[in-house]
Design an enzyme around this catalytic site. Structure first.
Site, mmCIF file in Angstrom:
data_model
loop_
_atom_site.group_PDB
_atom_site.id
_atom_site.type_symbol
_atom_site.label_atom_id
_atom_site.label_comp_id
_atom_site.label_asym_id
_atom_site.label_seq_id
_atom_site.Cartn_x
_atom_site.Cartn_y
_atom_site.Cartn_z
ATOM 1 N N HIS A 228 0.852 -1.187 0.000
ATOM 2 C CA HIS A 228 0.000 0.000 0.000
ATOM 3 C C HIS A 228 0.893 1.244 0.000
ATOM 4 O O HIS A 228 2.067 1.173 0.383
ATOM 5 C CB HIS A 228 -0.877 0.002 1.254
ATOM 6 C CG HIS A 228 -1.975 -1.027 1.224
ATOM 7 N ND1 HIS A 228 -2.948 -1.114 2.192
ATOM 8 C CD2 HIS A 228 -2.240 -2.020 0.337
ATOM 9 C CE1 HIS A 228 -3.773 -2.107 1.910
ATOM 10 N NE2 HIS A 228 -3.370 -2.680 0.790
ATOM 11 N N GLU B 289 1.136 3.691 1.972
ATOM 12 C CA GLU B 289 1.754 4.007 3.261
ATOM 13 C C GLU B 289 2.989 3.145 3.511
ATOM 14 O O GLU B 289 3.993 3.612 4.058
ATOM 15 C CB GLU B 289 0.760 3.781 4.407
ATOM 16 C CG GLU B 289 -0.462 4.698 4.388
ATOM 17 C CD GLU B 289 -1.637 4.095 3.617
ATOM 18 O OE1 GLU B 289 -1.396 3.352 2.636
ATOM 19 O OE2 GLU B 289 -2.784 4.373 3.998
ATOM 20 N N CYS C 239 -5.427 1.592 6.234
ATOM 21 C CA CYS C 239 -6.098 0.335 6.545
ATOM 22 C C CYS C 239 -5.553 -0.230 7.854
ATOM 23 O O CYS C 239 -4.609 0.298 8.434
ATOM 24 C CB CYS C 239 -5.907 -0.666 5.407
ATOM 25 S SG CYS C 239 -4.324 -1.521 5.464
ATOM 26 N N CYS D 237 -1.780 -0.977 7.663
ATOM 27 C CA CYS D 237 -0.938 0.217 7.643
ATOM 28 C C CYS D 237 -0.988 0.941 8.985
ATOM 29 O O CYS D 237 0.030 1.458 9.458
ATOM 30 C CB CYS D 237 -1.366 1.151 6.516
ATOM 31 S SG CYS D 237 -1.051 0.449 4.885
#
Lengths: 186, 549
Positions: free
Chosen positions: A71, A73, A107, A110
């Site tokens: 992701h 992040e 999420c 993360c």
């Protein structure tokens, strides 16, 4: 003890991003998200800011790495660690004074990663109803998890509607890499 | 039949000293007549027995590994004789070989370098029929140091010449560490890299024309060789399935005349339908033995009668319904929701009779009996690999956590990883494994060169797959359909990473204080998430616990 506590609180206080900071960095994050959307990627933009400098800048890399954990992040956190290495700075002291600006609520995964690296502040646009780890699905940001880093503060809602619109546009398209849905067995 | 527990003294002279331990090469193990007989039997087998692969076809005798346990099959007598004969040399530690793959290589066919995997007793024995083969040996990918390009060329070590009618036995390092393969070529020129030239009666520089070779390979599935009774795998169920049942108050009353029961039930059902409580039975047999009235009926919920001050049967019943046939009401507790598991059902039934749509699989799983001994033996080998990886991490001063990703439909290990937090604070064992799976699919982005115990199996090495994987054309997609074995319960980051990766099932050894698959969260059964999976704890629990001592 008293003074320690006082100075700690003060540094967190002074670290809290100003309205100008939020406006400035979120504008960059939204520009990134829009670029991602235009190139068919998940429209999430994210920046890690340390002392008014961009030390990590991520976009989703799931498709090219075939690794579903890449992701934006996570990519930005890797860049932050690389930046520390290049600048010969201790990652933990940098992380403690780094803010994450991201268009969508991180999420659950993360959010846990941000805790593990002791990032103190996360500024995000819209909620992430599908995966959000700052209260939407689970509240990892403030949960009592003594072995999973430190809790972090969230500042949410900046240009939320715009972020939601971008996500909706993206999810209307099909993910060409996902397997064909199978008929349910039950 | 009793066999010696190690190879007999009389076959020790056949050990090849120029190869790593241990290769036995026995020329003319069978006669030409036996060779002809075996070839006839192979070709007499039904056509459906053959599986065509790229570069060879094969017959599989003695069953296939399956995620629901070993599917056993009797080996035909013509092969059984040779299984017995080879096992009597002590090749399988006193046991008899129970699995035979008959490989047919036509001229110019071969097989990619591969290993035979942890499901077998670490011995493979091969009789060659028809023509010779040159078997090449390779170092595994992870054993090379530095950033040298890992080509088949620089991993190549040496070869063996295998003549027809010979017996080849590979054990120990030769079986467990090295990969073996056969080049696709029409002729073989023998170099000094062939370490058994004199034993095979050949000369260096000699060129052998390749023709069709048949190779029955005898192996033994590992089965009950493990102490699988030392641990029990219990399911980690959702909160709804594992919590205590919730109760609600209701009014019940004795039925004064049994013959009135059906009328009373009909009238009460229409006056007080138990909406949302269809699991509750309306009537129960009286608890107290020798009570005056054998049946009791549920009149209504307490919430239906909150407005009623003095409780009497006349007050509870709606106007128009006669109270004749019912005794004085009393308060009972009834389960507020249908029971989802047998323990919940048993708890609920103590209060009031409840119907239960049993999921037998869950019931068996809660008893710790979902997996059969052969399945547990397989799970045992996977978790042993995870424990070994954890030990490798511990030796390097890292957190002692190991993980293994397995394709349960082929029973092949895809990736082995361990904690690498010294390298990167987020490289927990599970994250490492997820990236290794990505690497096995041509992706990935972690650099793990420093950690030789972290490795993946490229699916192209997985040649047995094609006999088992019906859906061969479907490319692997992240961790879809794969199982994870991890020594310690994953943290919330790793648990959610497994959701994103669409893992099939997760098995862990011990719980963790901040664990997210049962202890602090149940991410695998979290409502709102788009992917859920089964989780089992307790696999090899003692070994996994002792990693943290």
């Amino acid at each position: 003890m008293e003074t320690d506590k006082g100075s700690g609180a003060a540094s967190v206080e002074s670290f809290h991003p100003s309205a100008e900071d939020i406006e400035k960095w979120m504008t960059s994050a939204f520009d990134m998200a829009r670029d991602a959307l235009e190139s068919g990627e998940v429209p999430v933009g994210c920046l890690m800011i340390y002392k008014d400098e961009i030390v990590g800048k991520g976009r989703n890399e799931v498709n090219e790495t075939k690794n579903a954990t890449r992701h934006a992040e996570m990519v930005a956190l890797d860049q932050l660690l690389d930046w520390c290495r290049r600048s010969c700075l201790d990652p933990s002291s940098v992380c403690e004074q780094t803010a994450l600006y991201v268009t969508v609520e991180p999420c659950v995964m993360c959010a846990a990663a941000l805790r593990l690296l002791h990032i103190p502040v996360v500024v995000y646009g819209c909620r992430n109803e599908r995966f959000g780890g700052c209260g939407s699905v689970l509240d990892v940001s403030s949960a009592d998890l003594p072995q999973t880093g430190t809790t972090f503060k969230c500042v949410s809602g900046h240009r939320a509607e715009e972020a939601v619109e971008m996500l909706k546009t993206f999810y209307k398209q099909e993910n060409p890499n996902a397997p064909k849905p199978k008929t349910r067995r039950d | 039949m009793e066999h010696p527990t190690c190879m007999l003294e009389e076959v020790k002279p056949f050990i090849l000293d120029d190869a790593p331990p241990t290769v036995y090469y026995i020329p003319d193990f069978i006669s030409e007549d036996e060779e002809t007989y075996l070839l006839q039997q192979v070709y007499k087998s039904p056509k459906t027995k053959w599986t065509q692969l790229s570069g060879r076809r094969l017959q599989n005798w003695g069953g296939l590994p399956h995620h629901k346990g070993m599917l056993g099959e009797r080996i035909p007598d013509w092969l059984q004789t040779y299984c017995e004969k080879i096992s009597s040399l002590g090749a399988f530690s006193g046991k008899t070989a129970n699995h035979v793959l008959v490989n047919e290589y036509k001229q110019g066919e071969g097989i990619m370098p591969h290993e035979d995997g942890p499901l077998y007793h670490p011995t493979v024995t091969t009789i060659s029929l028809g023509s010779h083969t040159v078997l090449d040996f390779y170092r595994p990918v992870s054993c090379l140091e530095g950033d040298a390009l890992q080509t088949e060329g620089n991993r190549y070590m040496f070869s063996l010449l295998v003549k027809p009618r010979s017996l080849l036995v590979l054990q120990e390092e030769m079986y467990q560490h090295l990969l073996h393969g056969i080049q696709e070529s029409n002729q073989d020129t023998l170099t000094d890299k062939v370490v058994n030239l004199s034993a095979a009666g050949a000369q260096p520089g000699e060129t052998l024309e390749d023709s069709k070779t048949m190779e029955p390979q005898m192996k033994r599935w590992k089965g009950s060789a493990y102490d699988t009774d030392s641990w029990v795998a219990y399911p980690v169920l959702s909160d709804e399935q594992s919590q205590d049942i919730e109760l609600t108050d209701a009014f019940a009353a004795p039925i004064l005349n049994k013959r009135e029961t059906s009328r009373l039930v009909r009238e009460l059902n229409s006056a007080y339908p138990l909406n949302g409580l269809q699991h509750i039975k309306r009537v129960r047999a009286c608890r107290e033995k020798g009570g005056s009235y054998p049946l009791e009926v549920l009149v209504c919920l307490r919430s239906d009668a909150l407005h009623i001050q003095a409780v009497s049967i006349e007050c509870l019943l709606p106007p128009g319904m006669g109270s004749d046939g019912l005794g004085e009401p009393f308060i009972v507790k009834v389960p507020a929701r249908p029971p989802l598991t047998r323990p919940q059902f048993e708890q609920a039934s103590k209060h009031w009779p409840t119907s239960f749509h049993e999921d037998k699989r869950v019931t068996v799983a809660l008893r710790g009996e979902l997996f059969t001994p052969p399945q547990k033996a397989t799970m045992h080998t996977y978790m042993m690999s995870a424990v070994a990886a954890a030990q490798a991490a511990k030796k390097m001063g890292l957190e002692a956590v190991g993980a293994v990703v397995v394709n349960p439909s082929t029973e092949r290990i895809i990736a082995v990883g361990h904690d690498c937090r010294a390298n990167h604070p987020l490289h927990h064992a599970v994250m490492v494994c997820i990236d290794l799976v990505a690497q096995s699919q041509g992706g990935g982005c972690y650099s793990l060169d420093k950690y030789p115990a972290c490795r993946f199996m490229s699916p192209t090495f997985d040649t047995l797959d094609s006999t088992l994987d019906v859906d061969l054309k479907s490319q692997p997609y992240i961790c879809t359909g794969y199982d994870l074995y991890v020594t310690r319960e994953p943290c919330v980051m790793c648990a959610m990473a497994l959701v994103h990766s669409r893992i099939g099932r997760v098995f862990y050894g011990t719980t963790a204080a901040d664990g997210a698959l049962g202890t602090k969260f149940k991410v695998h059964s979290q409502k709102d998430l788009n992917h859920h999976f089964e989780v089992y704890r307790g696999v090899l629990s003692k070994q996994c616990e002792s990693l943290h001592e």
